[in-house]
Enzyme design. Sequence first.
Site, PDB file in Angstrom:
ATOM      1  N   LYS A 136     -32.689  -7.607   5.604  1.00 26.43           N
ATOM      2  CA  LYS A 136     -31.907  -8.820   5.752  1.00 26.43           C
ATOM      3  C   LYS A 136     -31.094  -9.092   4.502  1.00 26.43           C
ATOM      4  O   LYS A 136     -31.588  -8.748   3.440  1.00 26.43           O
ATOM      5  CB  LYS A 136     -32.799 -10.020   6.074  1.00 26.43           C
ATOM      6  CG  LYS A 136     -34.099 -10.100   5.253  1.00 26.43           C
ATOM      7  CD  LYS A 136     -34.522 -11.473   4.866  1.00 26.43           C
ATOM      8  CE  LYS A 136     -33.874 -11.993   3.618  1.00 26.43           C
ATOM      9  NZ  LYS A 136     -34.064 -11.247   2.371  1.00 26.43           N
ATOM     10  N   TYR A 221     -33.716 -17.202   4.300  1.00 23.69           N
ATOM     11  CA  TYR A 221     -35.083 -17.573   4.682  1.00 23.69           C
ATOM     12  C   TYR A 221     -35.123 -19.016   5.201  1.00 23.69           C
ATOM     13  O   TYR A 221     -35.886 -19.341   6.110  1.00 23.69           O
ATOM     14  CB  TYR A 221     -36.043 -17.459   3.490  1.00 23.69           C
ATOM     15  CG  TYR A 221     -36.443 -16.062   3.128  1.00 23.69           C
ATOM     16  CD1 TYR A 221     -37.460 -15.408   3.826  1.00 23.69           C
ATOM     17  CD2 TYR A 221     -35.812 -15.384   2.097  1.00 23.69           C
ATOM     18  CE1 TYR A 221     -37.831 -14.111   3.494  1.00 23.69           C
ATOM     19  CE2 TYR A 221     -36.175 -14.090   1.755  1.00 23.69           C
ATOM     20  CZ  TYR A 221     -37.187 -13.456   2.454  1.00 23.69           C
ATOM     21  OH  TYR A 221     -37.551 -12.186   2.125  1.00 23.69           O
TER      22      TYR A 221
END
Lengths: 370, 370
Positions: A136, A221
């Site tokens: 990511k 996140y």
Amino acid sequence: MNSRRDFLQKLAPLMALPLLPKTLEACNAFNTSNYDGRVLRVAIMGLGSYGTRVADAMRACTKAKLVGVISGTPSKIKDWQVKFNIPQKNCYNYENFDSIKNNPDIDAVYIITPNALHQNQAIRIANAGKHVICEKPMAINANEGVEMIAACAKSKVKLLVGYRMHFEPKTLEIIRMRKAGEFGKILFFQSLSGFKIGDPTQWRLNKQLSGGGSMMDIGIYAINGSRYMIDEEPVWVTAQETKTDYERFKEGIDETIQFQLGFPGGAVASCLSTYNMNNLDRFFLNGEKGFAELQPATGYGPIKGRTHKGELSQPHVTHQTMQMEEMAGIILENKQPVIPVDGDEALKDLKVIDAIYLAIKTGNKVDLKL
Amino acid sequence: MNSRRDFLQKLAPLMALPLLPKTLEACNAFNTSNYDGRVLRVAIMGLGSYGTRVADAMRACTKAKLVGVISGTPSKIKDWQVKFNIPQKNCYNYENFDSIKNNPDIDAVYIITPNALHQNQAIRIANAGKHVICEKPMAINANEGVEMIAACAKSKVKLLVGYRMHFEPKTLEIIRMRKAGEFGKILFFQSLSGFKIGDPTQWRLNKQLSGGGSMMDIGIYAINGSRYMIDEEPVWVTAQETKTDYERFKEGIDETIQFQLGFPGGAVASCLSTYNMNNLDRFFLNGEKGFAELQPATGYGPIKGRTHKGELSQPHVTHQTMQMEEMAGIILENKQPVIPVDGDEALKDLKVIDAIYLAIKTGNKVDLKL
């Protein structure tokens, strides 16, 4: 379990065959555990510090095995060959890795390179007929993400993104509690995500490689956590950027961004993404009947958590071990994770990142359609 | 210590005489402690639940004494007379309380009435030559606050606002640590302030009496806390309102507002003000060298706190006792509190509230000049 045919016959009811790459094989000679099922044979692309962490963690996997490497640094390849017992035929560089297509001993490639390289690399891996696991952020904007998803669909390979928290036991316990209604109607989520970044020469502070600053790295996140904790897709975002160090955080590299997300059910999320302070890493989910807190929430562990019912006691697991074990299950057995880790999931985060940057640029609230 | 003259002679070096109201007297017959110094004789205006809490807490004060009441409800006055031994001559209603001017046995009036009434009541008290202690918010907008400050200055009486947290020991320990540089450069503050409000018929949900919703009542802790924790005045604010219950939270009554403050040194504050959820009440101050957390941060107590050095161990005090004791010192002895509680301090919070409502109305960032 000695032939591809035996294996496929046995597993057929459990999996979606069209998504299996042609080279998938059931067993791996290096696997020494008692497990006698299929093993996902993985090559890691990008042998930096996080790649090393993943490789080390994979030693404890049963269903996933590191079998190959892709790197631009021959000395690193040599070191990894020794450390992880990787045969020369499974080693590639950034020029020749398209030929991985002809290697029947590699099922998937885990791309752990700078963000801005993901799109091109993932498409090349997909075109080579291998499953793509991508760290990511999946890419540096939603358009790139769409192209990656299309390439993987075209090649009938899976595209998974390294959302390791999706497999973390305390996180999953909170999800379980939420689904069971233990928090009641969800009203609020908060993520304080960030750390003080070190070496100013690292690629994360180079827009050409990172595609952005803290938001790409750690703010994601908060975005992703908001979505899986609240279990809705946000419909608007507002954002405010502040910068105190214009030398370290150059044009296009965000230092600190606060952003707020609105959800259809009325819940709001308040998030912070930063590269300029430590002591953060907190998730807080609040509902009409109770709350959950994770602090630290997304570090490599151990995660600590509590709810209105008390401390969470789920054991610590090495996140990367769990992630790779579960991803092997997703790829090999078509297992469905509690929280998705596929390209569609990752694309939503990229759309929010795009919207956050737009909100900062325009100063306006930006509507979201995920 | 038997005459006004003896008293003034003794205290003269300690105090600013022009600020003393004409009726100030040294002793109070009801004061039974060993303390033989001056006592601030207080009348409470507004005998609701918070007024009762203050009155009860004042029983433990040495320097401050409840001696009078102002209320529109005769039965409440009677109850308080019995409970607190208040003479009939010190009892007033909302029509006749201007005559308090002629009462030499009352030094100050603590206004604990609905927000929208503060301005008029405070000005009348100031005009009567009595010190004004006013519950927060001082008023419902900055213009009203300016008028109150002017009226008190004209009458040479003090104007103090009920910021009880300014005297809370754990809060003050964090301030001490910050001043000593123990957190390093301050980077971030956060306040999650709110609760689920009960009775829908209460004055706090009536715009005519409250002047606003959660922001007026509980969001002000976040604003004020940001300012004294960071020790700078904010230079911009952005804000986002969300509403889920249009029946309970009518036009002009904010349910939930997120707001962000920017400070000259580069610090940012992230704040939440809400009337629609519990489990909040957290302050978090983050600096380059360490952090402080209070949770609960502003409830009636006990406050709990920790820093990077460990748990805070300062004892719990009844906030209202400490506040009134210290305010007596401020009024009688010209004592300087660590964090101001005067009209100028309160006006800054009102300016931020005005700006938050403007930011919501316009959708724009609003510059602040405090």
